[in-house]
Design a protein around this motif. Structure first.
Motif, PDB file in Angstrom:
ATOM      1  N   LEU A 128       1.150  -0.808  -1.885  1.00  0.00           N
ATOM      2  CA  LEU A 128       2.044   0.117  -1.184  1.00  0.00           C
ATOM      3  C   LEU A 128       2.133  -0.233   0.299  1.00  0.00           C
ATOM      4  CD1 LEU A 128       3.811   2.612  -1.543  1.00  0.00           C
ATOM      5  CD2 LEU A 128       1.789   4.007  -1.111  1.00  0.00           C
ATOM      6  N   TYR A 129       1.004  -0.559   0.907  1.00  0.00           N
ATOM      7  CA  TYR A 129       1.005  -0.930   2.324  1.00  0.00           C
ATOM      8  C   TYR A 129       1.787  -2.228   2.545  1.00  0.00           C
ATOM      9  CZ  TYR A 129      -0.500  -2.023   7.025  1.00  0.00           C
ATOM     10  OH  TYR A 129      -0.512  -2.332   8.363  1.00  0.00           O
ATOM     11  N   PHE A 130       1.610  -3.222   1.672  1.00  0.00           N
ATOM     12  CA  PHE A 130       2.368  -4.466   1.770  1.00  0.00           C
ATOM     13  C   PHE A 130       3.870  -4.190   1.683  1.00  0.00           C
ATOM     14  CE2 PHE A 130       4.520  -7.987  -0.390  1.00  0.00           C
ATOM     15  CZ  PHE A 130       4.298  -9.010   0.521  1.00  0.00           C
ATOM     16  N   LEU A 131       4.270  -3.355   0.727  1.00  0.00           N
ATOM     17  CA  LEU A 131       5.690  -3.018   0.582  1.00  0.00           C
ATOM     18  C   LEU A 131       6.210  -2.270   1.810  1.00  0.00           C
ATOM     19  CD1 LEU A 131       5.742  -1.962  -3.184  1.00  0.00           C
ATOM     20  CD2 LEU A 131       6.605  -4.098  -2.164  1.00  0.00           C
ATOM     21  N   LEU A 132       5.382  -1.418   2.381  1.00  0.00           N
ATOM     22  CA  LEU A 132       5.767  -0.687   3.587  1.00  0.00           C
ATOM     23  C   LEU A 132       6.026  -1.658   4.743  1.00  0.00           C
ATOM     24  CD1 LEU A 132       4.564   2.652   4.715  1.00  0.00           C
ATOM     25  CD2 LEU A 132       4.158   0.822   6.316  1.00  0.00           C
ATOM     26  N   ILE A 133       5.172  -2.662   4.892  1.00  0.00           N
ATOM     27  CA  ILE A 133       5.346  -3.648   5.968  1.00  0.00           C
ATOM     28  C   ILE A 133       6.601  -4.490   5.729  1.00  0.00           C
ATOM     29  CG2 ILE A 133       4.331  -5.695   7.062  1.00  0.00           C
ATOM     30  CD1 ILE A 133       3.087  -2.954   7.880  1.00  0.00           C
ATOM     31  N   VAL A 134       6.861  -4.872   4.492  1.00  0.00           N
ATOM     32  CA  VAL A 134       8.085  -5.611   4.182  1.00  0.00           C
ATOM     33  C   VAL A 134       9.302  -4.748   4.503  1.00  0.00           C
ATOM     34  CG1 VAL A 134       9.447  -6.609   2.294  1.00  0.00           C
ATOM     35  CG2 VAL A 134       7.001  -7.134   2.490  1.00  0.00           C
ATOM     36  N   SER A 186       5.838  16.250   2.630  1.00  0.00           N
ATOM     37  CA  SER A 186       6.347  17.630   2.674  1.00  0.00           C
ATOM     38  C   SER A 186       6.920  18.073   1.338  1.00  0.00           C
ATOM     39  CB  SER A 186       7.434  17.757   3.744  1.00  0.00           C
ATOM     40  OG  SER A 186       6.903  17.513   5.016  1.00  0.00           O
ATOM     41  N   LEU A 187       7.536  17.142   0.623  1.00  0.00           N
ATOM     42  CA  LEU A 187       8.130  17.459  -0.675  1.00  0.00           C
ATOM     43  C   LEU A 187       7.142  17.313  -1.827  1.00  0.00           C
ATOM     44  CD1 LEU A 187      11.585  15.719  -0.119  1.00  0.00           C
ATOM     45  CD2 LEU A 187      11.118  18.191  -0.122  1.00  0.00           C
ATOM     46  N   GLY A 188       5.922  16.917  -1.515  1.00  0.00           N
ATOM     47  CA  GLY A 188       4.891  16.797  -2.541  1.00  0.00           C
ATOM     48  C   GLY A 188       4.944  15.515  -3.348  1.00  0.00           C
ATOM     49  N   PHE A 189       5.696  14.508  -2.882  1.00  0.00           N
ATOM     50  CA  PHE A 189       5.785  13.245  -3.609  1.00  0.00           C
ATOM     51  C   PHE A 189       4.525  12.400  -3.439  1.00  0.00           C
ATOM     52  CE2 PHE A 189      10.599  13.580  -2.940  1.00  0.00           C
ATOM     53  CZ  PHE A 189      10.765  14.231  -4.145  1.00  0.00           C
ATOM     54  N   ILE A 190       3.857  12.561  -2.308  1.00  0.00           N
ATOM     55  CA  ILE A 190       2.607  11.833  -2.073  1.00  0.00           C
ATOM     56  C   ILE A 190       1.558  12.819  -1.581  1.00  0.00           C
ATOM     57  CG2 ILE A 190       3.734   9.621  -1.592  1.00  0.00           C
ATOM     58  CD1 ILE A 190       3.189  10.096   1.398  1.00  0.00           C
ATOM     59  N   PRO A 191       0.287  12.561  -1.883  1.00  0.00           N
ATOM     60  CA  PRO A 191      -0.771  13.453  -1.401  1.00  0.00           C
ATOM     61  C   PRO A 191      -1.003  13.274   0.108  1.00  0.00           C
ATOM     62  CG  PRO A 191      -1.710  11.658  -2.687  1.00  0.00           C
ATOM     63  CD  PRO A 191      -0.218  11.519  -2.769  1.00  0.00           C
ATOM     64  N   VAL A 192      -1.580  14.283   0.724  1.00  0.00           N
ATOM     65  CA  VAL A 192      -1.813  14.277   2.165  1.00  0.00           C
ATOM     66  C   VAL A 192      -2.684  13.093   2.582  1.00  0.00           C
ATOM     67  CG1 VAL A 192      -2.856  15.558   4.074  1.00  0.00           C
ATOM     68  CG2 VAL A 192      -1.470  16.765   2.386  1.00  0.00           C
ATOM     69  N   ASN A 193      -3.728  12.800   1.811  1.00  0.00           N
ATOM     70  CA  ASN A 193      -4.609  11.698   2.217  1.00  0.00           C
ATOM     71  C   ASN A 193      -3.883  10.351   2.205  1.00  0.00           C
ATOM     72  OD1 ASN A 193      -4.550  11.648  -0.616  1.00  0.00           O
ATOM     73  ND2 ASN A 193      -6.616  10.813  -0.751  1.00  0.00           N
ATOM     74  N   LEU A 194      -2.968  10.148   1.265  1.00  0.00           N
ATOM     75  CA  LEU A 194      -2.182   8.914   1.255  1.00  0.00           C
ATOM     76  C   LEU A 194      -1.248   8.885   2.464  1.00  0.00           C
ATOM     77  CD1 LEU A 194      -1.450   6.257  -0.119  1.00  0.00           C
ATOM     78  CD2 LEU A 194       0.251   7.513  -1.467  1.00  0.00           C
ATOM     79  N   SER A 219      -1.089   6.213   9.462  1.00  0.00           N
ATOM     80  CA  SER A 219      -2.006   5.664  10.464  1.00  0.00           C
ATOM     81  C   SER A 219      -1.958   4.138  10.485  1.00  0.00           C
ATOM     82  CB  SER A 219      -3.439   6.119  10.196  1.00  0.00           C
ATOM     83  OG  SER A 219      -3.538   7.514  10.268  1.00  0.00           O
ATOM     84  N   LEU A 220      -2.017   3.532   9.309  1.00  0.00           N
ATOM     85  CA  LEU A 220      -1.953   2.075   9.246  1.00  0.00           C
ATOM     86  C   LEU A 220      -0.614   1.545   9.738  1.00  0.00           C
ATOM     87  CD1 LEU A 220      -3.770   1.260   5.889  1.00  0.00           C
ATOM     88  CD2 LEU A 220      -4.476   0.595   8.192  1.00  0.00           C
ATOM     89  N   HIS A 221       0.446   2.248   9.386  1.00  0.00           N
ATOM     90  CA  HIS A 221       1.761   1.801   9.839  1.00  0.00           C
ATOM     91  C   HIS A 221       1.886   1.922  11.350  1.00  0.00           C
ATOM     92  CE1 HIS A 221       6.156   2.092  10.612  1.00  0.00           C
ATOM     93  NE2 HIS A 221       6.035   0.909  10.048  1.00  0.00           N
ATOM     94  N   ALA A 222       1.430   3.023  11.915  1.00  0.00           N
ATOM     95  CA  ALA A 222       1.483   3.192  13.369  1.00  0.00           C
ATOM     96  C   ALA A 222       0.667   2.093  14.057  1.00  0.00           C
ATOM     97  CB  ALA A 222       0.976   4.572  13.763  1.00  0.00           C
ATOM     98  N   ALA A 223      -0.484   1.760  13.492  1.00  0.00           N
ATOM     99  CA  ALA A 223      -1.293   0.682  14.060  1.00  0.00           C
ATOM    100  C   ALA A 223      -0.562  -0.657  13.966  1.00  0.00           C
ATOM    101  CB  ALA A 223      -2.641   0.608  13.347  1.00  0.00           C
ATOM    102  N   ALA A 224       0.153  -0.873  12.874  1.00  0.00           N
ATOM    103  CA  ALA A 224       0.905  -2.117  12.705  1.00  0.00           C
ATOM    104  C   ALA A 224       2.096  -2.193  13.661  1.00  0.00           C
ATOM    105  CB  ALA A 224       1.382  -2.253  11.260  1.00  0.00           C
ATOM    106  N   CYS A 225       2.513  -1.065  14.207  1.00  0.00           N
ATOM    107  CA  CYS A 225       3.642  -1.017  15.138  1.00  0.00           C
ATOM    108  C   CYS A 225       3.236  -1.277  16.586  1.00  0.00           C
ATOM    109  CB  CYS A 225       4.333   0.345  15.056  1.00  0.00           C
ATOM    110  SG  CYS A 225       5.195   0.654  13.513  1.00  0.00           S
ATOM    111  N   VAL A 226       1.962  -1.533  16.827  1.00  0.00           N
ATOM    112  CA  VAL A 226       1.488  -1.720  18.198  1.00  0.00           C
ATOM    113  C   VAL A 226       2.269  -2.821  18.907  1.00  0.00           C
ATOM    114  CG1 VAL A 226      -0.500  -2.526  19.547  1.00  0.00           C
ATOM    115  CG2 VAL A 226      -0.784  -0.718  17.877  1.00  0.00           C
TER     116      VAL A 226
END
Length: 133
Positions: free
Chosen positions: A13-19, A81-89, A95-102
């Motif tokens: 999921l993280y790899f796909l997010l970065i792509v 917000s819509l419940g598609f993903i859990p809060v911890n995910l 957090s990881l995406h924001a860090a990757a945006c540095v």
């Protein structure tokens, strides 16, 4: 085995997010310069999008830099917000995406230090700033 599959899913999921992040950069390179080519790739373990030898105003380059962070953050916020993903995910991905945006944030910081009209040339190594004298 569940933990291993969860970990695999998380990194996939993280790899796909970065792509997706880089595709958004590429889309906005094209929005502002329809006639220019966009290149995608991986270098030193990092995904990138570039539009070599393209020149953008400071404002347009800031849009190109910040749009992936904004869009992906809004998508993740909507998904949790819509419940598609859990809060911890959500917390982990956001957090990881924001860090990757540095790097993107750093480009915006550098550009904000240049007053007035400037042109930004996108290069495969970064950017070149041309001051308006």
């Amino acid at each position: 085995m569940d933990r291993l599959s969860d970990l695999f899913f998380f990194f996939l999921l993280y790899f796909l997010l970065i792509v997706f992040h880089e595709l958004i950069h590429g889309l906005f390179f094209k929005v502002f310069k329809k006639d220019r080519k966009v290149k995608f790739g991986f270098k030193n373990g990092f995904a990138y999008a570039t539009s070599p030898h393209s020149f953008y105003s400071k404002g347009k380059f800031i849009w190109i830099c910040l749009t992936p962070f904004t869009f992906i953050t809004l998508i993740l916020l909507s998904a949790v917000s819509l419940g598609f993903i859990p809060v911890n995910l959500f917390v982990n991905m956001a957090s990881l995406h924001a860090a990757a945006c540095v790097g993107d944030f750093y480009w915006v910081f550098l550009l904000s230090r240049h007053p007035g009209n400037i042109l930004v040339e996108d290069t495969e190594q970064g950017m070149t700033v041309y001051l308006d004298n």
